[in-house]
Every structure is written in C-alpha cells, then in structure tokens.
Design a protein around this motif. Structure first.
Motif, PDB file in Angstrom:
ATOM      1  N   UNK A 100     134.753  37.293  69.761  1.00 21.37           N
ATOM      2  CA  UNK A 100     134.298  35.969  69.359  1.00 21.37           C
ATOM      3  C   UNK A 100     133.403  36.079  68.142  1.00 21.37           C
ATOM      4  N   UNK A 103     135.518  36.861  65.235  1.00 17.91           N
ATOM      5  CA  UNK A 103     136.312  35.689  64.858  1.00 17.91           C
ATOM      6  C   UNK A 103     135.471  34.757  63.990  1.00 17.91           C
ATOM      7  N   UNK A 104     134.162  34.705  64.274  1.00 18.58           N
ATOM      8  CA  UNK A 104     133.272  33.881  63.455  1.00 18.58           C
ATOM      9  C   UNK A 104     133.161  34.448  62.044  1.00 18.58           C
ATOM     10  N   UNK A 105     133.362  35.747  61.926  1.00 16.32           N
ATOM     11  CA  UNK A 105     133.273  36.408  60.617  1.00 16.32           C
ATOM     12  C   UNK A 105     134.658  36.543  59.977  1.00 16.32           C
ATOM     13  N   UNK A 106     135.569  35.771  60.476  1.00 18.46           N
ATOM     14  CA  UNK A 106     136.972  35.738  60.025  1.00 18.46           C
ATOM     15  C   UNK A 106     137.190  35.991  58.539  1.00 18.46           C
ATOM     16  N   UNK A 107     136.413  35.286  57.697  1.00 20.42           N
ATOM     17  CA  UNK A 107     136.669  35.339  56.255  1.00 20.42           C
ATOM     18  C   UNK A 107     136.401  36.699  55.639  1.00 20.42           C
ATOM     19  N   UNK A 114     142.180  41.064  61.726  1.00 25.21           N
ATOM     20  CA  UNK A 114     142.517  39.717  62.200  1.00 25.21           C
ATOM     21  C   UNK A 114     143.678  39.766  63.187  1.00 25.21           C
ATOM     22  N   UNK A 117     142.486  41.142  66.428  1.00 24.63           N
ATOM     23  CA  UNK A 117     141.699  40.131  67.132  1.00 24.63           C
ATOM     24  C   UNK A 117     142.610  39.117  67.801  1.00 24.63           C
ATOM     25  N   UNK A 118     143.620  38.677  67.054  1.00 27.49           N
ATOM     26  CA  UNK A 118     144.557  37.691  67.614  1.00 27.49           C
ATOM     27  C   UNK A 118     145.236  38.263  68.850  1.00 27.49           C
ATOM     28  N   UNK A 121     142.860  38.073  71.864  1.00 28.84           N
ATOM     29  CA  UNK A 121     142.777  36.739  72.473  1.00 28.84           C
ATOM     30  C   UNK A 121     144.078  36.366  73.168  1.00 28.84           C
TER      31      UNK A 121
ATOM     32  N   UNK B  18     132.658  28.246  55.838  1.00 30.15           N
ATOM     33  CA  UNK B  18     133.809  29.151  55.727  1.00 30.15           C
ATOM     34  C   UNK B  18     133.419  30.613  55.905  1.00 30.15           C
ATOM     35  N   UNK B  19     132.314  31.052  55.281  1.00 34.53           N
ATOM     36  CA  UNK B  19     131.963  32.475  55.323  1.00 34.53           C
ATOM     37  C   UNK B  19     130.777  32.793  56.215  1.00 34.53           C
ATOM     38  N   UNK B  96     134.716  25.742  59.643  1.00 31.84           N
ATOM     39  CA  UNK B  96     134.420  25.348  61.016  1.00 31.84           C
ATOM     40  C   UNK B  96     133.025  24.740  61.064  1.00 31.84           C
ATOM     41  N   UNK B 101     128.739  28.013  63.296  1.00 33.84           N
ATOM     42  CA  UNK B 101     128.715  29.213  62.459  1.00 33.84           C
ATOM     43  C   UNK B 101     127.311  29.837  62.481  1.00 33.84           C
ATOM     44  N   UNK B 104     126.375  31.534  65.633  1.00 32.22           N
ATOM     45  CA  UNK B 104     126.930  32.885  65.747  1.00 32.22           C
ATOM     46  C   UNK B 104     126.031  33.889  65.022  1.00 32.22           C
ATOM     47  N   UNK B 156     137.024  28.566  66.580  1.00 32.74           N
ATOM     48  CA  UNK B 156     137.153  30.000  66.268  1.00 32.74           C
ATOM     49  C   UNK B 156     138.586  30.478  66.480  1.00 32.74           C
ATOM     50  N   UNK B 157     139.155  30.082  67.629  1.00 38.43           N
ATOM     51  CA  UNK B 157     140.512  30.519  67.954  1.00 38.43           C
ATOM     52  C   UNK B 157     141.523  29.908  66.995  1.00 38.43           C
ATOM     53  N   UNK B 159     141.153  28.833  63.926  1.00 39.51           N
ATOM     54  CA  UNK B 159     141.108  29.391  62.578  1.00 39.51           C
ATOM     55  C   UNK B 159     141.761  30.770  62.557  1.00 39.51           C
ATOM     56  N   UNK B 160     141.447  31.559  63.578  1.00 42.90           N
ATOM     57  CA  UNK B 160     142.021  32.908  63.641  1.00 42.90           C
ATOM     58  C   UNK B 160     143.544  32.848  63.700  1.00 42.90           C
ATOM     59  N   UNK B 161     144.069  31.944  64.483  1.00 38.44           N
ATOM     60  CA  UNK B 161     145.514  31.875  64.671  1.00 38.44           C
ATOM     61  C   UNK B 161     146.176  30.970  63.640  1.00 38.44           C
TER      62      UNK B 161
END
Lengths: 177, 177
Positions: A100, A103-107, A114, A117-118, A121, B18-19, B96, B101, B104, B156-157, B159-161
């Motif tokens: 989680x 995922x928050x640090x996605x960018x 990524x 992570x996917x 989940x 975003x970041x 998000x 953010x 987190x 979070x989910x 955006x990841x997916x």
DNA sequence: TCTTGTATCTACATACATGTAGGTAGATAT
DNA sequence: ATATCTACCTACATGTATGTAGATACAAGA
C-alpha cells in the motif's frame, strides 16, 4: 544468500512500511546494519533492484501466510479476523501495508515494481475472494475488492489518528453482519 | 496575495496528488513557474509552511464543495455519486486525494500538518455521516468511515491497475444496494 | 599455488534539496 | 525625496542521495 542481504531486506521492509520506500536511503540502511553504503550496492546494485526484491519476497511470504491461515482456521471469518489483527499489530509500530505504501509512491517506481505490486494485490484479492465465496457471498470478487480497499484506506486513517480500532470499524461488516 | 503565491500552491497541489509531497522540490516548482527557487522561499519560508498552507486551503475548498453539493443535489445518493466522479476525474490524470497522499507520508510531516490532515478527514467523515443519516442508515458515522476508507484505498488500487472503475466498484454498495 | 568468488572497504563523482545572505528594481506612502 | 515594502534576483553553504572505481581480506576449488 548472505545474512547481510537478509538483514538489508528486512530493514528495508520495516523502513518502507513506516517511512515509505523514498523515505530512507542506502546510508540509513548501512548505518543501522553497521556497514558502508557501498556494501549495500554490492547486494542490490540500484535502489530499484532492492524495491523489486522486496516486493517479490513479500509476495511469496504473503502467499505462504495465506496458505497457513487456510489450514490453521476452519472458518473464513476467523481467517479474515487474523488478517485484520496482523495489520493492526504492524500499525502499533507505525507500520502499514508494504505494498500500500509503495502504491502511494506509484509515480516514482519502475514498471517492474508496479507489475509486481499489481500481482501482490491480485493475489490478495483472489485469496479474499475465496473466503467470501465460502461465506456464500453473491459476488465474491467484488466483496474482496471492497475489503481490500477498505483495509488499505483504513490503515492510512488509523495511523493518522493513532487509533487501530479504525481498521476493525472499517471492516467489521465483512467479518460479522 | 500575489498571483505567484497562488500558482505555487496550485502547482504544489497537483504535484502532491501525483508524486506525493516529498516527490517534488522547490526547484521543480520554480522551473515550472519560471522563477528561481529562492523566490519560492519568499512566499513559503520552509517547505513545511507550504505543506500547511496546502492542507489548510484544501480543507476550506473542500468544505465549500460539500456545501455546494448539498444545495445542488436533493438526494444524498446523487451527492455521493458526484464525489466519486470527482475523484475519478483526478485519477484519470494520475492524481489521487491530496490528503490521502500526505497521510501516506505521515512519518515525514510535522505535527501541525498532521493535525490539519486529521481535521480534513474528520470534516469529510462528518459530511458523509450526514448523507448516510439522510439515507436512513442505522449507524451513519460507521458507514462514513467505511466509505472514506474504501475511497482512499481504492484510489491507490485504481491508479496502480490503471482502471478508474475500481473506485466505483469499491463504493457501489454505498450509493446503491 | 594460482585463480576465482564473496563481501567488504576507502575515496570520489555527480546531482539535487533545502535553505541563507544580501542585493535590486519598481511601486507606494509620508 | 526619502523611506519602506514587495517580489524577485544572484551566489553560495550545507547536507544528502545515489552510485562508481578500485583496493583489500579471505575462503574455496583446480
């Protein structure tokens, strides 16, 4: 695999759970472990390699934990309760879900991480889905997604407010009524 | 208040969404706005001052948005749907919830900002609670917490997916059935 | 013994982040 | 006209993050 490598992974795990993956450096790891930062590079050439190794390992240990819960508890409700308690225990140390957090640090993470992570989940949701299927839910994948979302979100809220019961409040509809 | 200050705040908002708040620097802000980084310090002495100003402003604009929704839609379901669509729109730009953010990034923010974040979520939950109260829920604050948790987690989910429908899937039990 | 691999080290390179010190140019106020 | 304020600037200080290059110590195998 050396013990040092394991210690690096464990420490990185803890720090990611509390501060986020971008919240610590190789210098932090090195200082805590008692070696030089260049020695960390020996085990994980770039920090992104460390990230990948962490998530890969976490996926495996999580899959093992699920398998263990499956034969430790007969009732799905008890398994779900155990999962909730696991996250609450981490929360008491200021730690939330590793994935989680990432995922928050996605960018700022690579596509490899990524994807990993996917997969984490997806594995989590699939396992939850089986539990809700056993419980006779009419739409198990949906219930699993709702549980997972509520879990991840409630961890953020609970840590902010310093109240672990927020997690159980956010999820009690799934394990009870 | 100068226009530059507003532009800094707006840009910082977008970048945090975003970041993350630790995902950009004063140099990034300055480059994008077309001034020097020391000029950002003129408006916000330290980065923590910027964080505080952002959350304070966001709290106010969110409160205004809620008030507007209240008189724009007669039915609570429609208000909740509008909220969901708002977050989905941001999500399409990879953004998000600002405060999710920052929640987190809990460990790296000051107590002032933490308190302000907690107030944001309290305000959100209170408003949601009123909606569920109007809908005749038996435990409105509980439903509000569940909605809020599921929203933050599903962002979070999703955006990841790369799938905004994950948010509506995670929340449809609240606005429908 | 010679070679290779493992795990560490010292020393350095490069870049960036966060800020400070002090100066300037133009507007406003007295 | 003088003083002050606003909003910006240049230049620099300091610390940190990520990573590279090359040396060293030691063990195990051929």
């Amino acid at each position: 695999m050396s013990d040092t490598r394991t210690r690096i992974l464990d420490l990185a795990n803890q720090l990611t759970q509390s501060r986020g993956f971008n919240g610590f450096s190789y210098l932090d790891l090195a200082a805590e472990i008692g070696i030089k930062n260049s020695s960390i590079h020996y085990h994980f050439k770039a920090k992104s390699d460390l990230a990948l190794a962490m998530v890969e390992q976490h996926r495996k240990t999580t899959a093992d934990s699920f398998a263990q819960l499956d034969h430790q508890f007969a009732r799905p409700q008890d398994r779900l309760t155990a999962v909730i308690q696991h996250f609450q225990a981490d929360l008491r140390d200021g730690k939330i879900c590793l994935c989680g957090m990432m995922a928050a640090e996605f960018q700022s993470i690579s596509v490899d991480v990524r994807r990993e992570l996917a997969l984490y989940f997806r594995g989590f949701q699939d396992w939850l889905s089986k539990q809700f299927s056993e419980l006779g839910h009419q739409n198990p994948p949906r219930a699993a997604l709702q549980f997972l979302s509520a879990l991840e979100g409630s961890l953020l809220l609970a840590r902010l407010q310093g109240d672990v019961t927020i997690v159980s409040q956010a999820l009690d509809g799934f394990v009870n009524g």
